[in-house]
Design an enzyme around this catalytic site. Structure first.
Site, PDB file in Angstrom:
ATOM      1  N   SER A 236      53.100  32.038  29.430  1.00  0.00           N
ATOM      2  CA  SER A 236      52.012  31.430  28.660  1.00  0.00           C
ATOM      3  C   SER A 236      50.660  31.442  29.373  1.00  0.00           C
ATOM      4  CB  SER A 236      52.380  30.007  28.275  1.00  0.00           C
ATOM      5  OG  SER A 236      52.574  29.233  29.440  1.00  0.00           O
ATOM      6  N   HIS A 264      56.675  31.348  23.484  1.00  0.00           N
ATOM      7  CA  HIS A 264      55.535  32.178  23.072  1.00  0.00           C
ATOM      8  C   HIS A 264      55.944  33.579  22.604  1.00  0.00           C
ATOM      9  CE1 HIS A 264      52.607  29.235  24.571  1.00  0.00           C
ATOM     10  NE2 HIS A 264      53.550  28.980  25.467  1.00  0.00           N
ATOM     11  N   LYS A 296      55.208  26.243  18.008  1.00  0.00           N
ATOM     12  CA  LYS A 296      54.341  27.426  17.976  1.00  0.00           C
ATOM     13  C   LYS A 296      54.559  28.169  16.657  1.00  0.00           C
ATOM     14  CE  LYS A 296      53.795  26.576  22.610  1.00  0.00           C
ATOM     15  NZ  LYS A 296      54.424  25.350  23.051  1.00  0.00           N
TER      16      LYS A 296
END
Ligand SMILES: Cc1ncc(COP(=O)(O)O)c(C=O)c1O
Length: 461
Positions: A236, A264, A296
């Protein structure tokens, strides 16, 4: 004292340098006055009950003073007034946003919002108990089966927070005095906290250095029972992708367990947007613990572990952060389930996000900006190499209508301070071109005008 507003660039720079020096001296003096003597505890026990005298609180105060001195607004806790996609509204102004993890635009998607509302109508706003007691609802199992099917594994367990998922699962599975955890040196805080909680021996191997991991295991494997290797799909801070096939090879060679945090990567990378497994085309069963957060691409809140049924069953009856915590709320489960289904049927979202990231990276590289090792992911850093510059650059961009978060010391070493751009499927080509041009323009100016402006030495260690 002048507020610095009517000074020339030269005068401003001198003033900043002077202020930074004064500040460093003050911070050192105050630290010396309040910290315990090297020989042991302070005689004056009252300092241990006054938060303002805690060294870490003083560090935070010093950081706020630095913002003031650099004449930048506090970039933290800015209030975003609506749904954040490619744009956001802050203080009544519309800005281009590169600060949210809404990678494939599903937070704010009417279908996902409706699913959350429907789940509330059906099951209420809370399941009001641990799932092992009376908190279990049909939507939980449905979500877990959907996650398992995305990864091609037998089952999954869903928890209330991504951070807590790593802490409680790593913390519970690994044991003090018997086990070893090897985690990438750039691992997320939640992974490290889990390692610490477990009490197992823990070693950070150099970022992405599977050769070194192999070497450590060759030397140490024999001394431990369980060994857990923890990596991330996409890192990240840097936006680089783990070499998953290599880590699978190593974990097999040394009889270790492999855990991959896909916070991610799931929903973003791979030809179908289904994460690092999809990116490399590996079988889901090659990894022992698949982990990701719902905050996310899943447009919700929570986390999961997916893998073999025997593991999931064990975790459901034993993991403290699951057994002794409430079940994920109906709204969050409903949103994540809807998002998971859309992820499967609308791979164009991930592909658009990848295309946007590719364009951003290409333009940034053409300008000579330092984007580190970012490749094929939606996380792109622009490394300024100086925390003060990163802060001033983020502030200048904010004034231009671009919201991007600076990452400063101590989150990263000062010479790796950066702005971190999260690219989404909703960004337009114009927004990306405008942003890269503005980053280049302001960074060039800042480097010229403020080459010697840095955070005080005492603050950056
Ligand atoms: C790699 C990684 N793992 C875990 C988490 C924690 O997830 P959450 O914020 O959903 O609790 C994050 C959050 O940013 C993350 O980046």
């Amino acid at each position: 004292m002048s507020d610095g507003k009517n000074l020339s660039v030269e005068e401003k720079r001198e003033l900043l340098k002077k202020l930074m020096k004064e500040k460093a001296a003050k911070a050192a003096a105050s630290q010396a006055a309040t910290s315990a003597p090297a020989s042991g505890f302070s005689e004056d026990k009252s300092i241990y009950t006054q938060f303002e005298k805690f060294p870490e609180v003083q560090t935070l105060v010093a950081q706020f003073q630095t913002l003031q001195m650099l004449q930048v607004d506090n970039p933290y806790f800015r209030v975003n007034e609506g749904i954040v996609k490619d744009k956001t509204r802050i203080g009544g102004r519309e800005l281009i946003s590169f600060s949210s993890y809404n990678y494939i635009g599903l937070s704010g998607d009417p279908r996902v919002s409706q699913a959350a509302k429907d789940a509330i109508d059906k099951y209420g706003t809370s399941v009001s108990a641990s799932r092992i007691a009376t908190g279990e609802r049909p939507i939980h199992k449905e979500l877990e089966q959907e996650i398992a099917s995305l990864l091609g594994v037998e089952d999954s367990i869903v928890l209330v927070s991504g951070h807590a998922t790593n802490v409680t699962v790593i913390g519970h599975l690994m044991r003090a005095g018997k086990d070893l955890i090897l985690y990438d040196s750039l691992s997320h805080n939640s992974i490290i906290e889990g390692c610490v909680l477990s009490g197992a021996r823990r070693i950070a191997f150099p970022h992405e250095n599977w050769e070194e991991l192999d070497r450590i295991l060759t030397e140490m494997r024999g001394d431990y029972e369980r060994v857990l290797i923890v990596i991330e799909g996409v890192y990240s801070m840097d936006g680089d992708i783990a070499n998953l096939p290599k880590f699978i090879e190593i974990k097999k060679k040394h009889h270790a367990l492999l855990m991959v945090d896909e916070a991610h990567s799931m929903g973003v990378i791979g030809p179908n947007g289904l994460g690092i497994r999809d990116y490399y085309g590996v079988n889901g069963n090659e990894v022992d613990l698949w982990m990701a957060t719902f905050s996310k691409s899943f447009a919700s809140c929570g986390g999961y572990i997916a893998g073999k049924k025997v593991l999931i069953d064990y975790l459901k009856y034993n993991t403290p952060g699951f057994v002794y915590s409430v079940g994920i709320s109906p709204a969050n489960a409903g949103a994540a389930l809807a998002a998971a289904k859309i992820m499967k049927t609308e791979p164009w979202r991930a592909l658009k996000c990848q295309e946007n990231a590719k364009l951003f990276l290409k333009l940034a590289k053409e300008k000579g900006l330092n984007t580190g090792p970012s490749k094929d992911s939606a996380v792109i850093p622009v490394i300024t190499g100086n925390s003060a510059h990163a802060l001033i650059l983020a502030d200048a961009l904010f004034k231009e209508g671009i919201n991007v978060q600076p990452i400063l010391y101590p989150a990263v070493p000062d010479n790796e301070a950066r702005l971190r751009f999260f690219i989404t499927s909703d960004h337009t080509e114009e927004e990306i071109i405008f942003t890269v041009n503005k980053v280049d323009e302001h960074l060039t100016r800042i480097r010229k005008e403020m080459a010697d402006v840095t955070f005080p030495k005492s603050m950056i260690g």
